[in-house]
Design an enzyme around this catalytic site. Structure first.
Site, short mmCIF file in Angstrom:
data_model
loop_
_atom_site.label_atom_id
_atom_site.label_comp_id
_atom_site.label_asym_id
_atom_site.label_seq_id
_atom_site.Cartn_x
_atom_site.Cartn_y
_atom_site.Cartn_z
N ASP A 42 1.25 46.43 -23.81
CA ASP A 42 0.06 45.96 -23.08
C ASP A 42 -1.23 46.02 -23.90
O ASP A 42 -2.20 45.34 -23.58
CB ASP A 42 -0.12 46.77 -21.79
CG ASP A 42 1.01 46.52 -20.81
OD1 ASP A 42 1.78 45.57 -21.02
OD2 ASP A 42 1.13 47.29 -19.84
N ARG B 175 5.92 17.43 -18.46
CA ARG B 175 5.83 18.42 -17.39
C ARG B 175 4.79 19.49 -17.67
O ARG B 175 4.46 19.74 -18.83
CB ARG B 175 7.17 19.15 -17.25
CG ARG B 175 8.21 18.36 -16.55
CD ARG B 175 9.52 19.13 -16.52
NE ARG B 175 10.56 18.31 -15.90
CZ ARG B 175 11.85 18.48 -16.09
NH1 ARG B 175 12.29 19.45 -16.85
NH2 ARG B 175 12.72 17.69 -15.49
N GLY C 249 1.67 42.43 -19.08
CA GLY C 249 0.40 42.93 -19.62
C GLY C 249 -0.71 43.10 -18.63
O GLY C 249 -1.85 43.39 -19.00
O1 F6P Z 1 4.00 48.75 -19.79
C1 F6P Z 1 4.44 47.52 -20.19
C2 F6P Z 1 4.80 46.59 -19.05
O2 F6P Z 1 5.41 45.60 -19.75
C3 F6P Z 1 3.74 45.99 -18.15
O3 F6P Z 1 3.03 44.93 -18.71
C4 F6P Z 1 4.53 45.54 -16.96
O4 F6P Z 1 3.76 45.33 -15.86
C5 F6P Z 1 5.47 46.67 -16.83
O5 F6P Z 1 5.73 47.12 -18.15
C6 F6P Z 1 6.71 46.37 -16.09
O6 F6P Z 1 7.66 47.37 -16.32
P1 F6P Z 1 8.83 47.76 -15.33
O7 F6P Z 1 9.25 46.50 -14.65
O8 F6P Z 1 9.87 48.32 -16.23
O9 F6P Z 1 8.27 48.74 -14.39
#
Ligand code: F6P
Length: 336
Positions: free
Chosen positions: A126, A161, A169
């Site tokens: 992120d 399209r 993120g």
């Molecule tokens: O921390 C990284 C990240 O990719 C975030 O951007 C995302 O929202 C999250 O992990 C989702 O992770 P999980 O689905 O494993 O909880």
């Protein structure tokens, strides 16, 4: 002899292994013993802790994920913190080396209050940590978004399209904006900026009416869309944002027969072999972290300022989300 215990906290990201390897090799050079903790603090509390040597970390530089495993568990209540402190004592650990993102920061700050020493190396795709320009994993995630856009261009162009691409993120907007910039996105919607619906419609229409009858639109996961989108398209507000954008555009641009398709990049952004930049910053920051333990500079995070490694004392502001820089958002718009 000093002893470091290295553990991953929170979500995995590419480059964690590069950091684990670098910390281990540096520790061996400085005559510090290094312990590998399996599965984050969950494993720490159940004693999943083993000595690592150069052999343990041989052949892992290029591998995604983490050989140690990780966990979302955080020792934040009194009882867990006491147990962490006991384990630190039991294993004669001088300092924890925490590899992680915002969850890692929370754990480090909480443990500091109870006198459990750590150093933290930022590792999250992120890239949203307040104290570092870059965190491990970000550049690989950007590479994946760029690659996906390159691939999706073919169908977008051939079928005229709008391709809606969902990225991770939230809420920082880094992956969406930097990935979109690198891959030539025609519009980017993130939590880092309110969506201007009229501008979006205008852009897609004008591309359709020009020679380019296709668009690549990035939508950050879980972005909060204006209620107007749902009203104008007569949609249920539970529809996921990326799909809601597609429906909305189709309904609003009926006159040009706008067609759309949706691709969620999901976990494809979080895995794979780390790109060079992630390896380089992992190596730089992890070796510095070990030097800091050697010099007894704990309760500090390591960071990057450009390509220079920095040391930042722990503070509450480390918890703040760093949203994508204004100039990058504006640069991406130059190409809409
Ligand atoms: O921390 C990284 C990240 O990719 C975030 O951007 C995302 O929202 C999250 O992990 C989702 O992770 P999980 O689905 O494993 O909880």
């Amino acid at each position: 002899m000093k002893r470091i215990a290295v553990l991953c906290v929170g979500n995995d990201c590419p480059g964690l292994n590069a950091a684990i390897r670098a910390a281990t090799v540096k520790a061996s050079e400085l005559n510090i013993e290094i312990l590998g903790v399996k599965d984050g603090f969950e494993g720490f509390l159940s004693g999943k802790i083993e000595v690592m040597t150069r052999n343990t970390v041989s052949g892992i530089l290029h591998k995604g994920g983490t050989i140690l495993g990780t966990s979302l568990f955080l020792p934040v209540n009194e009882e867990d913190i006491v147990q962490v402190a006991e384990k630190v004592e039991q294993y004669s650990i001088t300092c924890l080396l925490i590899l992680g993102g915002r969850l890692g920061v929370r754990a480090a700050l909480k443990l500091m209050q109870s006198g459990v020493p750590s150093v933290l190396v930022p590792a999250t795709i992120d890239n949203d940590l307040s104290f570092s320009d870059f965190s491990i994993g970000f550049f690989t995630a950007v590479e994946h978004v760029k690659d996906a856009l390159d691939i999706l261009h073919a169908t977008a162009e051939s079928h005229h399209r709008v391709m809606i691409v969902e990225t991770m993120g939230k809420p920082g907007g880094w992956i969406a904006v930097v990935g979109g910039l690198a891959g030539g996105a025609d519009y980017i919607i993130t939590s880092a900026e309110p969506l201007d619906i009229q501008e979006l419609l205008k852009k897609i229409r004008s591309r359709y009416e020009s020679q380019k009858r296709f668009s690549l639109v990035i939508v950050e996961n879980d972005v909060n869309l204006p209620g107007e989108i749902y009203q104008l398209a007569n949609m249920d507000s539970h529809i996921p944002p990326a799909e809601a954008i597609g429906e909305f555009l189709e309904k609003q641009l009926k006159d040009i027969n706008m067609e759309w398709r949706y691709t969620n990049l999901g976990y494809l952004q979080r895995g794979g072999s780390p790109v060079s930049m992630d390896r380089l910053i992992a190596i730089q920051m992890a070796t510095r972290a070990v030097e800091m333990v050697k010099a007894a500079r704990v309760y500090h995070a390591v960071g990057m300022k450009g390509l220079t490694v920095t040391e930042v004392p722990y503070s509450d502001t480390m918890i703040n989300v760093r949203t994508v820089e204004e100039h990058l958002k504006n640069l991406a718009k130059l190409f809409y």
